[in-house]
Enzyme design. Structure first.
Site, PDB file in Angstrom:
ATOM      1  CG  ASN A 183      16.890 -18.168 -48.154  1.00 54.45           C
ATOM      2  OD1 ASN A 183      17.151 -18.592 -49.273  1.00 54.45           O
ATOM      3  ND2 ASN A 183      15.898 -17.311 -47.897  1.00 54.45           N
ATOM      4  CB  ILE A 205     -16.759 -24.975 -45.250  1.00 55.45           C
ATOM      5  CG1 ILE A 205     -16.526 -23.642 -45.952  1.00 55.45           C
ATOM      6  CG2 ILE A 205     -15.904 -25.093 -44.005  1.00 55.45           C
ATOM      7  CD1 ILE A 205     -17.059 -22.454 -45.161  1.00 55.45           C
ATOM      8  CB  CYS A 238      -7.131 -26.177 -42.708  1.00 53.72           C
ATOM      9  SG  CYS A 238      -8.075 -25.487 -41.346  1.00 53.72           S
ATOM     10  CB  SER A 239      -7.452 -21.710 -44.926  1.00 52.92           C
ATOM     11  OG  SER A 239      -8.652 -22.419 -44.869  1.00 52.92           O
ATOM     12  N   GLY A 261      -7.630 -22.569 -39.668  1.00 52.22           N
ATOM     13  CA  GLY A 261      -7.321 -23.427 -38.534  1.00 52.22           C
ATOM     14  C   GLY A 261      -8.477 -23.559 -37.567  1.00 52.22           C
ATOM     15  CG  ASP A 288     -14.093 -24.589 -40.537  1.00 54.30           C
ATOM     16  OD1 ASP A 288     -14.935 -24.584 -39.627  1.00 54.30           O
ATOM     17  OD2 ASP A 288     -13.964 -23.664 -41.349  1.00 54.30           O
TER      18      ASP A 288
END
Lengths: 488, 637
Positions: free
Chosen positions: B266, B292, B354-355, B357, B359
């Site tokens: 944009n 995991i 990661c998801s 943050g 692991d």
């Protein structure tokens, strides 16, 4: 035959040499009767000094007016030569091919090699057999070939008597047959066979099949191929490591040697080991069992004696078995890496008993290299008879003479060695058996950090043996005076 | 103890799981904290100690002719196979262990009752041993671009971050707060490591919140601030760790792309497509590391392979391959190498997530730090690294290690994988770590032991609520005290190596027998080089110690350690090189019946956790700093 007939082009200028892990060098390539040389400038350093006998496979690829030759060596090194000029490239390739496949023993380099520092007779008569036999006590380990029982179940009184006299009344002995029971039975069809229980009542036969011949050679080739493929994923690598079956052969060889050793040491029984010919897996088992049982075979000199006795004089056909290594495309005849398998097993022992062998990995690597291509006569021919016909002992130098020079010996010794009078029983669990990286990955992975670790071990042990306060002090002041320390 | 109905059972057999012939007979005791097995038959008193917290599972197996078997699997990969004579005893021990190994309330954890007889002052000094502020100072923070802020002191930004975080100076409080609304659990981008040489920063965060469809200006400003904090580089990297090929991660990926790419597209559109700068300044990379759940089942498979009875080489290698374990280890190291390379070679800052943050992000950030900075390869540096990237940043140790009775789907060997990655690096770089393998195993043990406060709870806030700083001890001073046995004799000092550039081809990874078959002594080398070299060093220990202490202090000025006196026996150290007779195992499957297999007891066969002690009654005093470890424990004041 004249070597000069085989050399179609003797020198080429402006050749680019590259080898994994090393910077490429450009220079003049020379072919002599036994060597391939490359020097970066006239009169300058020789960058490459390769025994042509060491070349296992030659591959050429032509691109336009130049060509690339890939040399795969028997010591598993891989070299690339970029050669300007198509004709030169083809000539060089075919010269190397021709020279590397000269099969006549007396044309080989050891018959021409005359180093000023060694005497010809040195090292050849170092290991008289009688000396060893005197040391042997009540239990004996014997080796032989298979009995020639044949389909008609022939017997041989003399052989039965011979084996009978070895054992006292009531004593029992073990025959370890390195073939499966079925293979041993099948051998009867071709005149071989096993000792029938009825004729050898005091002997108990155990079958421990070990791989030999072509399947073993293929296993070696598959493993080397897997090691040199950088594109493999972890899963593919483990899959290829498994399917090569090399480590299975290591485990089987160690287990069988341990069984033989166990029969002697724990059962106090006499052991006879044989396969078919008694020149391959038999020697693997008897030699390994001795390293496990006998501390005198674990010294540098003792190990050389063991090789001389159990491999060379016992008639392991080195010339046939080591004619080609893992890369060769040549049709396999008699090649099989039994000696390498033995060295690998010894390496496994040294890893599990790091203080018990007087020599280190370097000796094992050097033995592997020299068994396949050497300047020395020690591993030439297939047996003593051939060696005597070729006058090997008179006309070549002994590898032992070279290795036993003090400055060479120093490099071969294990700094951690301390005499261990006991039997060394290894673990043969898969978790305990590792890929011999020092051999199979020697030219593939950088070894700088591992070499440093080795040097550090050496330094620590030496300092400990001769405690010198200064050196510690030096190290202390070094780390303190280093301007980059910590303030980075 | 309420859970213990039968504190002592006699005539208990302990099977050696890979040598069938070895059966010990002895007495089993249950204490408040340990299961202790004392062998009666051995000439030397031989004990096996199992901490209740280490027990992962207890199984009653079907009755055999020998009695009632009880199989215990531990989190440190110890497997103990007991056989009890009476069904009732077996059942009692079984039910007691089930309860004891799965405490419900945090107060039941060992750390709250562990009393090493240390003064209050020393305990407090112990907690101050690792000060993350000093590590940031070492990186030169605060500086013109980065500051340490206490914006999270009341956990308003993020409940799982520590009170103090490092963010770009250019990011105002409004930007921080705004960004926290946009990111999962408020885990905003914060600095993990600053590579001083070129100002490239390694930052970490969680993924953008799902369902957040609009752009988040503050988050964009945050990223811009991070990029601009490294003026030498025209771009920064955004590394997104996702499980390979999963539908869910693909969804997250699209979401991620729509957020970041659309935002930039944009903007680029506004300025015209020709302006490549807008694309150039953020580069994306996706890193595949499984989640995991995959890791948990992979470890399960690996352990099944390790426990196979006399497997063939092919069984083992096929099992190893099918477990996928080394593939995952390689993926984590690969990611760490990527990160380190971007920072060192491309001089670019990196933001990684990661998801959540906590692991995979923790794994790769700590590995990148370890590769980039030799300080993290020292004793103290490694402690700092774990405190910084794992403990402070809210790796949920309590859930991942299953400290309390809870959701088994939350358990995962994320930290174990990190420890193994470090070990793999130690194999390639034997001279560049100050500590040895035992130090790693020791830490790994204590992550599960709950004996020290460091790894309790899931984040800083929870540890505060649990009052671990007031009620428990920190692990680190206890480990530093045992430096002599945990050091790497080949370490060439702080300055010998800077960055490490490991080989990550598959053959560079080895199966770690010392971890997963650690208690199967028979599989390990029969002579220990480490012990020998340590004893070689003992002569000059003092000098060296001073040197490394000074090295540590140069970049890291800190207070005196509690009782840092060397506890290493300078003389009379058992010569570890003296050959010990070992016994043959069962070679080649079906051994002939004639062979007795030599049943003489292996003098060298004692497991790591089998200690030789005079008197059991002493044990309640010194259940010690080293519950499951080698013999050099004892001296803690």
């Amino acid at each position: 035959m004249e070597f000069s007939e085989l050399i179609k082009t003797a020198t080429v200028e402006n050749v680019l040499l590259s080898c994994a892990g090393l910077p490429a060098v450009r220079g003049t390539l020379c072919i002599t009767s036994h060597h391939l040389l490359l020097s970066s400038c006239p009169g300058g350093d020789v960058e490459l000094w390769l025994l042509i006998r060491n070349v296992d496979a030659v591959e050429k690829r032509l691109t336009g007016s130049s060509g690339t030759i890939t040399l795969r060596c028997k010591d598993l090194k891989v070299l690339q030569l970029e050669i300007p000029g198509m004709e030169e490239c083809l000539n060089i390739a075919s010269s190397i091919e021709a020279l590397s496949s000269v099969d006549s023993v007396m044309m080989m380099y050891p018959f021409f090699y005359r180093p000023p520092s060694l005497k010809l007779e040195e090292g050849w008569h170092q290991f008289p057999l009688e000396q060893y036999f005197q040391q042997i006590s009540s239990q004996v380990m014997l080796r032989s070939s298979q009995p020639l029982t044949g389909p008609n179940r022939r017997r041989c009184r003399e052989d039965e008597t011979l084996l009978g006299t070895i054992l006292d009344e009531g004593e029992r002995g073990f025959i370890i047959d390195t073939r499966s029971a079925q293979a041993a039975k099948q051998a009867r069809m071709t005149g071989g066979g096993t000792e029938p229980k009825s004729s050898y009542p005091q002997w108990r036969r155990l079958h421990r099949p070990l791989e030999r011949g072509r399947p073993l050679q293929e296993s070696f080739a598959k493993l080397v191929e897997a090691c040199s493929d950088p594109s493999l994923s972890m899963d593919r690598w483990l899959g290829r490591l498994e399917s090569s079956r090399w480590l299975s052969h290591v485990k089987a060889a160690l287990s069988t040697a341990c069984l033989a050793a166990q029969c002697m040491d724990r059962e106090e029984a006499t052991v006879l080991v044989h396969g078919a010919e008694g020149t391959d897996t038999t020697l693997l088992v008897t030699a390994l069992a001795q390293v496990i049982l006998d501390p005198s075979c674990r010294t540098l000199a003792g190990f050389q004696g063991l090789l001389e006795r159990e491999w060379i004089q016992a008639g392991h056909p080195f010339h046939l078995r080591c004619a080609h290594s893992a890369y060769s495309h040549a049709r396999l005849k008699q090649e099989a890496p039994l000696f390498l398998l033995f060295l690998d097993c010894v390496w496994q022992l040294s890893r599990q008993f790091p203080f018990s062998l007087e020599f280190g990995e370097r000796l094992l690597l050097s033995l592997f290299d020299n068994a396949y291509a050497s300047a020395y006569g020690t591993f030439l021919c297939n047996n003593e008879k051939e060696r005597s016909l070729c006058k090997v002992k008179e006309s070549t130098h002994s590898l032992w003479a070279w290795l036993n020079r003090p400055e060479e010996q120093q490099k071969l010794l294990n700094p951690l060695y301390s005499h261990n009078a006991l039997v060394i029983w290894p673990s043969v669990e898969p978790q305990s058996i590792q890929l011999w990286q020092g051999l199979f990955l020697r030219w593939i992975r950088p070894s700088q950090h591992l070499d440093e670790a080795w040097a550090e071990i050496q330094r620590l042990v030496e300092e400990n043996n001769a405690p010198a306060k200064e050196s510690t002090g030096n190290r202390l002041s070094q780390s303190l005076s280093d301007p980059t320390a910590g303030v980075s | 103890m309420e859970h213990i109905s039968t504190p002592k059972v006699e005539n208990v057999k302990l099977l050696d799981r890979y040598a069938n012939r070895k059966v010990a007979n002895g007495t089993l005791y249950l204490t408040a904290t340990h299961l202790i097995y004392v062998e009666a038959s051995a000439e030397v008193r031989k004990e096996t100690w199992i901490l209740h917290h280490h027990i992962a599972s207890v199984e009653k197996l079907p009755l055999t002719t020998a009695g009632y078997p009880l199989l215990i699997h531990c989190k440190n990969f110890h497997v103990a196979h007991f056989v009890l004579g009476q069904e009732r005893d077996c059942h009692d021990v079984f039910t007691s262990l089930l309860k004891l190994s799965q405490p419900v309330k945090p107060e039941e954890l060992y750390a709250f009752s562990y009393n090493p007889k240390m003064s209050k002052e020393n305990r407090e000094i112990g907690w101050k041993l690792i000060d993350l502020k000093l590590d940031y100072q070492r990186m030169g923070i605060p500086n013109d671009y980065w500051e340490i802020t206490d914006v999270n002191k009341d956990y308003e930004v993020c409940s799982t971050y520590p009170p103090e975080i490092v963010v770009p100076r250019a990011a105002s409080k409004a930007v921080v707060m705004g960004s926290s609304k946009f990111r999962s659990r408020g885990r905003i981008p914060v600095l993990s490591y600053l590579y001083k040489e070129n100002n490239a920063a390694l930052c970490r965060c969680s993924q953008p919140l799902a369902g957040f469809s609009a752009r988040c200006l503050e988050d964009e400003q945050m990223l811009q601030a991070i990029r601009e904090a490294n003026p030498g580089s025209p771009f920064m990297w955004l590394y997104f760790i996702c499980a390979c090929m999963s539908v869910k991660s693909f969804g997250i990926l699209l979401l991620f792309l729509s957020h970041h790419l659309n935002a930039m597209a944009n903007r680029a559109a506004g300025k015209g497509y020709e302006n490549e700068d807008n694309y150039e300044n953020i580069r994306f990379k996706f890193i595949g590391i499984e989640n995991i759940h995959v890791m948990r089942s992979s470890l399960q498979k690996l352990l099944e392979v390790c426990e196979m009875k006399s497997p063939s080489m092919s069984d083992f290698l096929t099992g190893l391959e099918n477990s996928g374990w080394l593939r995952h280890i390689k993926a984590v190291i690969d990611a760490g190498v990527f990160l380190a390379k971007a920072v060192r070679e491309e001089k670019a800052s990196v933001l990684v997530h990661c998801s959540d943050g906590w692991d995979r992000t923790a794994q790769v950030c700590s590995l990148a730090g370890l590769l980039l900075d030799p300080f993290y390869r020292t004793f103290k540096g490694f402690m700092v690294l774990i405190e910084k990237e794992w403990i402070a940043m809210g790796h949920k140790f309590s859930h991942r290690c299953g400290h309390l009775d809870g959701d088994p789907k939350e358990v995962s060997p994320v930290f174990t994988q990190f420890v193994e990655c470090v070990w793999q690096l130690m194999q390639q770089f034997p001279c560049s770590f100050e500590f040895n393998e035992r130090f790693l195993l020791e830490i790994h043990d204590h992550v599960y032991s709950c004996q020290f406060g460091n790894f309790l709870g899931t984040c800083h806030k929870e540890r505060e609520d649990l009052k671990i700083f007031e009620k428990t001890h920190s692990l680190w001073p206890f480990l530093l005290q045992r430096k002599q046995e945990l050091r790497n004799p080949l370490y060439r000092g702080f300055t010998a190596y800077k960055e490490l550039q490991p080989n990550t081809l598959p053959f560079s990874f080895q199966f770690w027998c010392g971890m997963y078959n650690r208690f199967d002594k028979g599989m390990h080398p029969k002579q220990c080089v480490l012990d020998h070299l340590l004893s070689c060093m003992s002569q000059k220990v003092q000098l060296e110690d001073d040197a490394s202490e000074l090295e540590n202090k140069l970049p890291f000025l800190d207070g005196p350690l509690p009782g840092e006196a060397s506890s290493f026996p300078r003389a009379g150290h058992a010569a570890p090189k003296a050959p010990v007779p070992n016994t043959p195992q069962n070679y080649g499957g079906a051994a002939p019946p004639v062979l007795s297999n030599g049943t003489s007891p292996g003098a060298g066969g004692s497991a790591v956790d089998q200690k030789h002690k005079e008197n059991l009654s002493h044990h309640h005093q010194d259940l010690g700093a080293s519950t499951e470890v080698s013999d050099g424990n004892a001296q803690h004041q």
